[in-house]
Design a protein around this motif. Structure first.
Motif, PDB file in Angstrom:
ATOM      1  N   ILE A 377       0.857  -1.184   0.000  1.00 29.84           N
ATOM      2  CA  ILE A 377       0.000   0.000   0.000  1.00 29.84           C
ATOM      3  C   ILE A 377       0.892   1.234   0.000  1.00 29.84           C
ATOM      4  O   ILE A 377       1.782   1.373   0.853  1.00 29.84           O
ATOM      5  N   GLY A 378       0.680   2.118  -0.968  1.00 19.59           N
ATOM      6  CA  GLY A 378       1.524   3.296  -1.130  1.00 19.59           C
ATOM      7  C   GLY A 378       1.292   4.365  -0.070  1.00 19.59           C
ATOM      8  O   GLY A 378       0.645   4.127   0.956  1.00 19.59           O
ATOM      9  N   ASP A 379       1.776   5.575  -0.339  1.00 15.88           N
ATOM     10  CA  ASP A 379       1.640   6.686   0.595  1.00 15.88           C
ATOM     11  C   ASP A 379       0.268   7.350   0.440  1.00 15.88           C
ATOM     12  O   ASP A 379      -0.370   7.293  -0.616  1.00 15.88           O
ATOM     13  N   ASN A 380      -0.169   8.009   1.508  1.00 19.97           N
ATOM     14  CA  ASN A 380      -1.387   8.833   1.491  1.00 19.97           C
ATOM     15  C   ASN A 380      -2.639   8.059   1.030  1.00 19.97           C
ATOM     16  O   ASN A 380      -3.495   8.607   0.346  1.00 19.97           O
ATOM     17  N   VAL A 392      -2.572  -7.587  -2.746  1.00 14.87           N
ATOM     18  CA  VAL A 392      -3.160  -6.425  -3.432  1.00 14.87           C
ATOM     19  C   VAL A 392      -2.138  -5.297  -3.472  1.00 14.87           C
ATOM     20  O   VAL A 392      -1.446  -5.034  -2.482  1.00 14.87           O
ATOM     21  N   PHE A 393      -2.041  -4.628  -4.613  1.00 14.95           N
ATOM     22  CA  PHE A 393      -1.185  -3.442  -4.756  1.00 14.95           C
ATOM     23  C   PHE A 393      -2.077  -2.207  -4.878  1.00 14.95           C
ATOM     24  O   PHE A 393      -2.958  -2.145  -5.731  1.00 14.95           O
ATOM     25  N   ILE A 394      -1.837  -1.237  -3.993  1.00 13.73           N
ATOM     26  CA  ILE A 394      -2.611   0.006  -3.990  1.00 13.73           C
ATOM     27  C   ILE A 394      -1.637   1.167  -4.129  1.00 13.73           C
ATOM     28  O   ILE A 394      -0.753   1.368  -3.279  1.00 13.73           O
ATOM     29  N   ILE A 400     -10.340   4.256  -0.579  1.00 16.57           N
ATOM     30  CA  ILE A 400     -11.217   3.082  -0.669  1.00 16.57           C
ATOM     31  C   ILE A 400     -12.183   3.107   0.503  1.00 16.57           C
ATOM     32  O   ILE A 400     -11.763   3.131   1.667  1.00 16.57           O
ATOM     33  N   THR A 401     -13.494   3.100   0.203  1.00 15.39           N
ATOM     34  CA  THR A 401     -14.519   3.201   1.242  1.00 15.39           C
ATOM     35  C   THR A 401     -15.624   2.173   1.002  1.00 15.39           C
ATOM     36  O   THR A 401     -16.109   2.030  -0.120  1.00 15.39           O
ATOM     37  N   ASP A 402     -15.989   1.449   2.053  1.00 20.26           N
ATOM     38  CA  ASP A 402     -17.127   0.510   2.010  1.00 20.26           C
ATOM     39  C   ASP A 402     -17.031  -0.435   0.817  1.00 20.26           C
ATOM     40  O   ASP A 402     -18.017  -0.668   0.107  1.00 20.26           O
ATOM     41  N   SER A 403     -15.870  -1.007   0.605  1.00 24.12           N
ATOM     42  CA  SER A 403     -15.640  -1.826  -0.587  1.00 24.12           C
ATOM     43  C   SER A 403     -14.874  -3.099  -0.241  1.00 24.12           C
ATOM     44  O   SER A 403     -14.269  -3.216   0.833  1.00 24.12           O
ATOM     45  N   VAL A 404     -14.911  -4.051  -1.175  1.00 22.68           N
ATOM     46  CA  VAL A 404     -14.144  -5.291  -1.056  1.00 22.68           C
ATOM     47  C   VAL A 404     -13.209  -5.377  -2.260  1.00 22.68           C
ATOM     48  O   VAL A 404     -13.655  -5.295  -3.407  1.00 22.68           O
ATOM     49  N   ILE A 405     -11.932  -5.566  -1.977  1.00 22.60           N
ATOM     50  CA  ILE A 405     -10.917  -5.689  -3.020  1.00 22.60           C
ATOM     51  C   ILE A 405     -10.345  -7.096  -2.940  1.00 22.60           C
ATOM     52  O   ILE A 405      -9.743  -7.467  -1.931  1.00 22.60           O
ATOM     53  N   CYS A 406     -10.540  -7.895  -3.982  1.00 23.54           N
ATOM     54  CA  CYS A 406     -10.138  -9.305  -3.938  1.00 23.54           C
ATOM     55  C   CYS A 406      -8.650  -9.505  -4.204  1.00 23.54           C
ATOM     56  O   CYS A 406      -7.914  -8.567  -4.507  1.00 23.54           O
ATOM     57  N   ASN A 407      -8.214 -10.759  -4.114  1.00 28.34           N
ATOM     58  CA  ASN A 407      -6.805 -11.127  -4.263  1.00 28.34           C
ATOM     59  C   ASN A 407      -6.189 -10.584  -5.551  1.00 28.34           C
ATOM     60  O   ASN A 407      -6.825 -10.587  -6.615  1.00 28.34           O
ATOM     61  N   SER A 408      -4.935 -10.131  -5.425  1.00 28.08           N
ATOM     62  CA  SER A 408      -4.080  -9.798  -6.580  1.00 28.08           C
ATOM     63  C   SER A 408      -4.624  -8.663  -7.444  1.00 28.08           C
ATOM     64  O   SER A 408      -4.280  -8.551  -8.619  1.00 28.08           O
ATOM     65  N   ALA A 410      -4.550  -4.874  -8.638  1.00 28.02           N
ATOM     66  CA  ALA A 410      -3.531  -3.822  -8.720  1.00 28.02           C
ATOM     67  C   ALA A 410      -4.198  -2.533  -9.168  1.00 28.02           C
ATOM     68  O   ALA A 410      -4.855  -2.502 -10.209  1.00 28.02           O
ATOM     69  N   MET A 411      -4.082  -1.490  -8.355  1.00 31.41           N
ATOM     70  CA  MET A 411      -4.631  -0.190  -8.750  1.00 31.41           C
ATOM     71  C   MET A 411      -3.531   0.858  -8.674  1.00 31.41           C
ATOM     72  O   MET A 411      -2.754   0.905  -7.722  1.00 31.41           O
ATOM     73  N   LYS A 412      -3.457   1.659  -9.713  1.00 31.15           N
ATOM     74  CA  LYS A 412      -2.439   2.705  -9.760  1.00 31.15           C
ATOM     75  C   LYS A 412      -2.882   3.888  -8.904  1.00 31.15           C
ATOM     76  O   LYS A 412      -3.926   3.852  -8.260  1.00 31.15           O
ATOM     77  N   GLU A 413      -2.113   4.959  -8.930  1.00 25.78           N
ATOM     78  CA  GLU A 413      -2.294   6.052  -7.992  1.00 25.78           C
ATOM     79  C   GLU A 413      -3.622   6.805  -8.192  1.00 25.78           C
ATOM     80  O   GLU A 413      -4.187   6.841  -9.279  1.00 25.78           O
TER      81      GLU A 413
END
Length: 443
Positions: A377-380, A392-394, A400-408, A410-413
């Motif tokens: 998980i990145g900064d800020n 997971v890569f963030i 991210i609010t009230d959500s489910v992020i599954c395995n693997s 990847a979201m960019k900045e």
């Protein structure tokens, strides 16, 4: 050693209401506070000193579930795995297990989490009442009522009808008199006059919830078998078997149709087998068959049936609402694995869980959320009321609010994710703005 009860865990559901979470993860292995869902049922059985269990799973999932149990369950419970087809009914599953089950038996939904003390109370009630069927019914919490209210409002807005149960109990809140679905009872609820005369103080409830935890007498399998042979097949436990057994109470006519093993006493069973046996008058009332409910007014009980209840179950375990805890080390008000790497300027609030090997950059804020294993998980980054699964890569600046992020995933900045579910291996480009969506890899 004599086994008093055999246990069947129904873990073969496809979890369509949990899409896209279950697209590649079996429902029973979905993580709740970084523990597979089925681990809670197995821990409950261990605490209750149950010695063996049958887990019914889809054939495609047997290897994954066996791997988890072999690696993670260290107790003495012996487990049999039984494959099932995707669309087979729950009562049909029981019928297929008929030759394996020799005693009264317990059926547990694979998405249920309930404190073990109430499980034991349920067994005690079944034992003491000589019940044909004993079921667990729960009084919903305020949070669960809020979720149910939101579901009903959503249905009303779309012009469809939300389903709930009319559950009638006697004045002691023990005997189950009827269960009817609101979908089947269009308009006014109809109640049998004879039932009203017999139980004038019955209570009809619309907020009590069926926990999908049942104890059945062994003869119920014989009754299922006879129905099948008569081409009157019963497919569903909740929708057909339970109402059928309840309807047999006080009905001599229906009880005459039951197998001889349904008789409640050895003397009566022997009498039915005698050549001089004379049937009872079908019009006379009878209590040979009785069905009971243990109503939970306190303690923890929930089912993770959809994304909303799944999120709620994660938050409940993280805040120690149940007797079960995450596997991570317990801190003052959260659970953080010692091998995680959290920047000193990052705030990890109360009711959070952080898994092994996860790394968080500086000036992040994590509130009432679950972070899985080996996440970066990145900064800020701000994460609130959410579940982040493993690997997971963030990127920097994501919210991210009230959500489910599954395995693997990847979201960019600078992505903004709200009220959404992101499936396995989805990649999101910079500044993606996703609200109230369900995304899977092929979309």
């Amino acid at each position: 050693m004599t086994v008093e009860y055999q246990v069947v865990i129904l873990a073969g559901g496809d979890g369509t209401k949990l899409h896209p979470l279950t697209d590649e993860i079996p429902k029973c292995l979905l993580p709740i506070a970084n523990r597979p869902m089925i681990s809670y049922q197995l821990e409950m059985l261990e605490k209750a000193e149950v010695s063996e269990a049958i887990i019914v799973v889809q054939e495609a999932h047997i290897s994954k579930i066996t791997k988890f149990v072999n690696e993670s369950v260290k107790g003495k419970i012996r487990i049999q795995y039984v494959p099932c087809k995707e669309h087979i009914g729950t009562a049909e599953v029981l019928l297929k297990l008929k030759d394996r089950i020799k005693t009264d038996f317990i059926v547990i939904s694979g998405d249920l989490i309930v404190d073990d003390a109430h499980f034991l109370y349920l067994l005690d009630m079944h034992r003491s009442r000589n019940s044909a069927m004993t079921m667990l019914i729960r009084q919903p919490t305020q949070e669960q009522l809020a979720i149910e209210k939101a579901i009903r409002a959503k249905h009303a807005k779309s012009g469809t009808q939300a389903s709930f149960d009319y559950i009638a109990l006697d004045d002691k809140r023990e005997r189950v008199l009827f269960i009817k679905s609101s979908v089947e009872e269009e308009g006014d609820l109809s109640v049998n006059k004879a039932l009203l005369m017999r139980y004038p103080h019955m209570r009809i409830n619309t907020t009590l919830l069926d926990a999908h935890l049942y104890v059945f007498s062994r003869w119920v399998l014989d009754a299922l078998d006879e129905k099948f042979k008569e081409k009157k097949k019963i497919s569903s436990i909740k929708e057909e078997l339970v109402p059928y057994l309840i309807s047999c109470q006080g009905s001599s006519r229906k009880q005459q149709e039951l197998p001889p093993t349904a008789k409640t006493s050895p003397q009566e069973l022997a009498l039915t087998m005698a050549s001089t046996y004379v049937s009872k008058d079908p019009s006379s009332p009878s209590d040979n068959i009785s069905c009971f409910a243990y109503v939970m007014d306190k303690g923890y009980c929930t089912r993770a049936t959809d994304v909303a209840t799944y999120l709620e179950a994660n938050r409940d375990i993280a805040r120690s609402a149940a007797v079960y805890m995450p596997f991570e080390k317990k801190g003052k008000n959260n659970f953080i694995d010692e091998s995680s790497n959290i920047h000193p300027q990052t705030q990890t609030g109360a009711d959070c869980v952080v898994g092994a090997g996860s790394k968080m950059g500086e000036r992040c804020s994590v509130k009432k959320s679950i972070i899985g294993k080996h996440c970066i998980i990145g900064d800020n980054v701000k994460i609130t009321n959410s579940v982040i699964m493993d690997y997971v890569f963030i990127g920097h600046g994501c919210n991210i609010t009230d959500s489910v992020i599954c395995n693997s995933v990847a979201m960019k900045e600078n992505c903004n994710i709200k009220d959404s579910s992101i499936g396995v291996n989805v990649h999101l480009s910079s500044k993606s703005d996703i609200k109230s969506e369900s995304l899977s890899k092929d979309k």
